[in-house]
Scaffold this active site. Structure first.
Site, PDB file in Angstrom:
ATOM      1  N   CYS A   2      14.040   1.758   1.134  1.00 35.00           N
ATOM      2  CA  CYS A   2      12.965   0.995   1.713  1.00 35.00           C
ATOM      3  C   CYS A   2      11.606   1.090   0.771  1.00 35.00           C
ATOM      4  O   CYS A   2      11.449   2.014  -0.053  1.00 35.00           O
ATOM      5  CB  CYS A   2      12.330   1.326   3.112  1.00 35.00           C
ATOM      6  SG  CYS A   2      13.695   1.869   4.442  1.00 35.00           S
ATOM      7  N   ARG A  27      14.288  -1.375  -3.588  1.00 33.59           N
ATOM      8  CA  ARG A  27      14.345  -0.212  -2.795  1.00 33.59           C
ATOM      9  C   ARG A  27      14.966  -0.736  -1.303  1.00 33.59           C
ATOM     10  O   ARG A  27      15.305   0.212  -0.589  1.00 33.59           O
ATOM     11  CB  ARG A  27      12.877   0.388  -2.585  1.00 33.59           C
ATOM     12  CG  ARG A  27      12.339   0.938  -4.033  1.00 33.59           C
ATOM     13  CD  ARG A  27      11.088   1.403  -3.739  1.00 33.59           C
ATOM     14  NE  ARG A  27      11.381   2.381  -2.885  1.00 33.59           N
ATOM     15  CZ  ARG A  27      11.665   4.029  -3.260  1.00 33.59           C
ATOM     16  NH1 ARG A  27      11.737   4.029  -4.463  1.00 33.59           N
ATOM     17  NH2 ARG A  27      11.952   5.010  -2.297  1.00 33.59           N
ATOM     18  N   TRP A  75      15.723  -0.991   3.870  1.00 35.92           N
ATOM     19  CA  TRP A  75      17.053  -0.775   3.758  1.00 35.92           C
ATOM     20  C   TRP A  75      17.408  -0.219   4.994  1.00 35.92           C
ATOM     21  O   TRP A  75      16.991   0.932   5.436  1.00 35.92           O
ATOM     22  CB  TRP A  75      17.398  -0.012   2.395  1.00 35.92           C
ATOM     23  CG  TRP A  75      18.972   0.047   2.246  1.00 35.92           C
ATOM     24  CD1 TRP A  75      19.820  -0.642   1.603  1.00 35.92           C
ATOM     25  CD2 TRP A  75      19.760   1.492   2.717  1.00 35.92           C
ATOM     26  NE1 TRP A  75      21.063  -0.281   1.643  1.00 35.92           N
ATOM     27  CE2 TRP A  75      21.241   0.884   2.282  1.00 35.92           C
ATOM     28  CE3 TRP A  75      19.471   2.504   3.602  1.00 35.92           C
ATOM     29  CZ2 TRP A  75      22.155   1.906   2.647  1.00 35.92           C
ATOM     30  CZ3 TRP A  75      20.541   3.157   3.731  1.00 35.92           C
ATOM     31  CH2 TRP A  75      21.994   3.004   3.331  1.00 35.92           C
ATOM     32  N   ASN A 101       9.575   5.027   5.432  1.00 34.45           N
ATOM     33  CA  ASN A 101      10.559   4.684   4.542  1.00 34.45           C
ATOM     34  C   ASN A 101      11.192   6.373   5.128  1.00 34.45           C
ATOM     35  O   ASN A 101      10.597   7.397   4.649  1.00 34.45           O
ATOM     36  CB  ASN A 101      10.354   4.937   3.227  1.00 34.45           C
ATOM     37  CG  ASN A 101      11.383   5.015   2.231  1.00 34.45           C
ATOM     38  OD1 ASN A 101      12.655   5.188   2.712  1.00 34.45           O
ATOM     39  ND2 ASN A 101      11.187   5.458   0.893  1.00 34.45           N
ATOM     40  N   GLY A 102      12.682   6.374   5.218  1.00 35.48           N
ATOM     41  CA  GLY A 102      13.140   7.902   5.642  1.00 35.48           C
ATOM     42  C   GLY A 102      13.797   7.832   6.778  1.00 35.48           C
ATOM     43  O   GLY A 102      14.272   6.570   7.312  1.00 35.48           O
ATOM     44  N   GLU A 488      32.793   4.296 -14.627  1.00 36.19           N
ATOM     45  CA  GLU A 488      31.350   3.472 -14.441  1.00 36.19           C
ATOM     46  C   GLU A 488      31.749   1.892 -14.483  1.00 36.19           C
ATOM     47  O   GLU A 488      30.843   1.278 -13.973  1.00 36.19           O
ATOM     48  CB  GLU A 488      30.433   4.077 -15.613  1.00 36.19           C
ATOM     49  CG  GLU A 488      29.175   3.252 -15.756  1.00 36.19           C
ATOM     50  CD  GLU A 488      28.246   3.448 -14.661  1.00 36.19           C
ATOM     51  OE1 GLU A 488      27.260   2.614 -14.525  1.00 36.19           O
ATOM     52  OE2 GLU A 488      28.601   4.342 -13.713  1.00 36.19           O
ATOM     53  N   LYS A 492      30.344  -0.684 -11.850  1.00 35.33           N
ATOM     54  CA  LYS A 492      29.582  -1.813 -11.954  1.00 35.33           C
ATOM     55  C   LYS A 492      30.092  -2.888 -11.409  1.00 35.33           C
ATOM     56  O   LYS A 492      29.392  -3.838 -10.889  1.00 35.33           O
ATOM     57  CB  LYS A 492      29.165  -1.833 -13.199  1.00 35.33           C
ATOM     58  CG  LYS A 492      28.276  -1.068 -14.150  1.00 35.33           C
ATOM     59  CD  LYS A 492      26.885  -1.127 -13.495  1.00 35.33           C
ATOM     60  CE  LYS A 492      26.215   0.053 -13.305  1.00 35.33           C
ATOM     61  NZ  LYS A 492      26.703   1.247 -12.452  1.00 35.33           N
ATOM     62  N   GLU A 495      30.019  -3.034  -7.336  1.00 38.44           N
ATOM     63  CA  GLU A 495      28.659  -3.168  -6.875  1.00 38.44           C
ATOM     64  C   GLU A 495      27.954  -4.328  -7.045  1.00 38.44           C
ATOM     65  O   GLU A 495      27.522  -4.713  -5.951  1.00 38.44           O
ATOM     66  CB  GLU A 495      27.950  -2.174  -7.881  1.00 38.44           C
ATOM     67  CG  GLU A 495      27.645  -0.742  -7.509  1.00 38.44           C
ATOM     68  CD  GLU A 495      26.833   0.218  -8.453  1.00 38.44           C
ATOM     69  OE1 GLU A 495      25.969   0.986  -7.904  1.00 38.44           O
ATOM     70  OE2 GLU A 495      26.563  -0.076  -9.748  1.00 38.44           O
ATOM     71  N   HIS A 511      51.051   7.483 -12.207  1.00 43.08           N
ATOM     72  CA  HIS A 511      51.016   8.328 -10.938  1.00 43.08           C
ATOM     73  C   HIS A 511      50.602   7.658  -9.647  1.00 43.08           C
ATOM     74  O   HIS A 511      50.007   8.292  -9.018  1.00 43.08           O
ATOM     75  CB  HIS A 511      50.460   9.646 -11.168  1.00 43.08           C
ATOM     76  CG  HIS A 511      51.273  10.608 -12.150  1.00 43.08           C
ATOM     77  ND1 HIS A 511      52.071  11.469 -12.152  1.00 43.08           N
ATOM     78  CD2 HIS A 511      50.578  10.763 -13.417  1.00 43.08           C
ATOM     79  CE1 HIS A 511      52.499  11.969 -13.115  1.00 43.08           C
ATOM     80  NE2 HIS A 511      51.602  11.527 -14.091  1.00 43.08           N
ATOM     81  N   LYS A 610      18.315   1.095  -4.667  1.00 43.60           N
ATOM     82  CA  LYS A 610      18.106   1.649  -5.967  1.00 43.60           C
ATOM     83  C   LYS A 610      17.870   3.142  -5.945  1.00 43.60           C
ATOM     84  O   LYS A 610      18.451   3.964  -6.295  1.00 43.60           O
ATOM     85  CB  LYS A 610      16.902   1.135  -6.725  1.00 43.60           C
ATOM     86  CG  LYS A 610      16.849   1.642  -8.189  1.00 43.60           C
ATOM     87  CD  LYS A 610      17.941   1.306  -9.122  1.00 43.60           C
ATOM     88  CE  LYS A 610      17.613   1.707 -10.637  1.00 43.60           C
ATOM     89  NZ  LYS A 610      18.948   1.434 -11.155  1.00 43.60           N
TER      90      LYS A 610
END
Length: 615
Positions: A2, A27, A75, A101-102, A488, A492, A495, A511, A610
């Protein structure tokens, strides 16, 4: 997560808040809202969707007048993204308005108690519970807003950054922080409030960053009053001069922030080692390390804690520290570390990595390690962030603002800092002779130019992306230093393009994952000429025999893999320990172009934010 923006002063609040929310959309961006107070009426508008949707709705539904206002981009945690659950929220009387926010963890019990006292709730949010708790305290105790906020926050459990105002006090906003960042911009008879400084950078270079469990009463014409929430002790604000500039938070001609930030990596890596690395003199100077050198040299082991992309950077660092400095390393997900009763002693060094410096799980791991007596070293990008304050020492990455939700330059600059640290320790421990040490320093100094060269693959990568943009799965393989790069690269892709992707050590393909390989499965293989090259070639042959489509990242001039792969992307030659700084570049570009071709929102992928300031 947020984003919070507020303004009180002599300007119209609306354009400041809307522009600020757009800068904070990284955010959270599933809903947004704004409340403006003109001294008589509170005009509130909120909607599911982006800030642009809020902008369009507000123009046609409310008055945009007012010198005081607060805004929020969300968010979702409590309640689905919709108009009702969006912030700001009114109290039952309509006098108090809040953004938050939280997470308030005990909101349900508070809600039940307030319901018994006659309060009603229109949303599913913990935030509406909080604003009504503040109202109940204000009414019951007969206190002013600031005191009511303080008493109420001592009754809640969780994390928060809040801004709240009272229609009875048109010249005042009350703010508070625990776990989520909050900055106050100080201008000439005006004040700005935001989750970070980007919303107000063009108006003032002066900012106060609240510490955890601090609150501030912001009044026009008066100095800011800071107090400790727990014991009401007076806190003394420290006004910091901001180094941020507008150019850093604008797209600068690029279509997306992510692409801009991919191309900023040569400069970001240079800025990260600038002043620390003197290759010709054979010197690495890092104040946070120099002042605590014995802690590192006498450590039984290094524990690295991080989340997401930062965790991948930590995995690269594990190879670097153990290979170059010969120090045992364990890499932990910060989100798991605190819950598994880890064995930590005062002989351990914990390195905490975070782009934002506000990652809640990483902060919790830091606090646990400090309680056990470990020395804690932070690596983050944001000056004055919570991790920078909580750690015993640390190093900033100097990547500059990263707005795209999918980290790129954060990854490479974190690896740069950790490489500097490992090389310094290798030299101090006597593991490296002067020749080998100078070789590594000189090659690290050359990396920005080699990243520039790696970026020249962009047109080729775009062509490859067009071939695989409709794939439903993708496998990424790497060995040694480049196994974390495979992880990574897969992260990406999933995401921002929403294609399922997995990263594996190349040897682990047999495997399990090899069962998935057929003519429809693209497999990205990192096959540089350093390390286990022949082994990776064997893995490629195994993929080829099962008709898998091979995208290979190779060292320039490679011929052997070229004969086997469907597509080859070259990177410049470098030392094995530095290859992740180059091999990650084409993987970033590949995920970017595939996402664009699929019509995805590259900078604001669904369900992600983010700065993860909640568990």
């Amino acid at each position: 997560m947020c984003g919070i923006v507020g303004y009180i002063g002599h300007r119209d609040a609306y354009p400041i808040i809307i522009k600020g929310l757009q800068r904070l959309e990284y955010r959270g961006y599933d809903s947004a809202g704004i409340a403006l107070y003109d001294g008589k009426d509170i005009n509130l508008s909120k909607t599911k969707g982006k800030v642009e949707d809020l902008k369009n709705k507000s123009k046609s539904t409310i008055s945009l007048e007012g010198k005081l206002g607060i805004g929020h981009t969300r968010w979702a945690t409590h309640g689905v993204p919709n108009d009702v659950n969006s912030h700001p929220h009114y109290s039952n009387s309509g006098d108090l308005v809040i953004i938050h926010n939280g997470i308030i963890e005990n909101y349900d019990s508070i809600r039940k108690e307030l319901t018994k006292r006659g309060y009603t709730f229109s949303s599913e949010t913990d935030t509406e519970v909080l604003v009504n708790l503040i109202e109940e305290v204000k009414r019951k105790e007969g206190v002013k807003l600031g005191k009511a906020v303080q008493i109420a926050l001592n009754e809640v459990v969780g994390a928060y950054a809040i801004a709240v105002f009272d229609r009875q006090k048109p010249d005042e906003i009350v703010v508070a922080k625990l776990g989520s960042p909050l900055a106050i911009g100080v201008g000439e008879n005006e004040f700005f409030i935001a989750s970070d400084a980007s919303p107000f950078i063009e108006y003032t270079n002066n900012a106060i960053y609240l510490e955890d469990e601090e609150m501030a009463v912001i009044r026009l014409g008066k100095e800011i009053k800071l107090r400790k929430i727990k014991d009401d002790a007076i806190a003394y604000p420290s006004i910091k001069e901001l180094k941020l500039n507008l150019e850093e938070i604008e797209k600068g001609g690029f279509d997306h922030f992510m692409l801009k930030e991919i191309y900023e990596q040569p400069r970001a890596i240079l800025d990260t080692y600038r002043g620390r690395l003197r290759a010709k003199e054979g010197i690495i100077k890092m104040a946070g390390v120099d002042d605590n050198l014995e802690k590192f040299l006498n450590a039984n082991r290094i524990i690295i804690v991080a989340c997401g992309t930062s965790w991948h950077a930590g995995l690269v660092a594990e190879y670097i520290f153990e290979d170059l400095a010969r120090i045992p390393v364990e890499v932990e997900y910060a989100s798991e570390f605190r819950y598994r009763n880890p064995v930590i002693t005062d002989k351990d060094v914990l390195i905490a990595i975070s782009q934002s410096g506000e990652t809640a799980d990483t902060l919790a791991a830091i606090k646990l390690a400090k309680e056990k007596g470990a020395f804690v070293f932070g690596v983050c990008n944001v000056v004055g962030s919570s991790i920078a304050r909580e750690t015993d020492a640390g190093a900033y990455t100097h990547a500059g603002p990263e707005i795209g939700v999918a980290s790129t330059k954060a990854f490479t600059t974190q690896i740069t800092v950790l490489t500097l640290l490992a090389l310094k320790l290798a030299k101090e421990k006597g593991v490296f002779n002067n020749t080998r040490f100078h070789e590594h320093l000189s090659e690290l100094e050359n990396i920005p130019a080699k990243v520039e060269k790696a970026l020249l693959s962009n047109p080729l990568v775009e062509i490859i992306a067009d071939v695989y943009k409709n794939s439903t799965n993708c496998l990424y393989l790497g060995r040694g230093y480049n196994f974390p790069v495979a992880l990574e690269g897969a992260l990406k892709l999933k995401e921002i393009s929403y294609i399922h992707a997995e990263g594996y050590p190349a040897a682990e393909m047999k495997h399990g994952p090899i069962a998935l390989i057929d003519e429809h499965m693209p497999v990205v293989v990192i096959a540089t000429n350093k390390g286990h090259y022949e082994k990776v070639v064997s893995n490629i042959q195994e993929i080829k025999s099962r008709k898998g489509k091979i995208i290979a990242v190779v060292t320039e001039g490679d011929e052997q893999v070229r004969d086997l792969a469907d597509h080859v992307i070259e990177i410049p030659e470098t030392l094995e320990s530095l290859t992740p700084l180059l091999t990650t570049i084409p993987l970033q570009l590949l995920s970017y172009h595939i996402a664009v071709m699929r019509g995805c929102n590259v900078d604001q992928p669904r369900n992600l934010a983010k700065s993860v300031t909640v568990e």
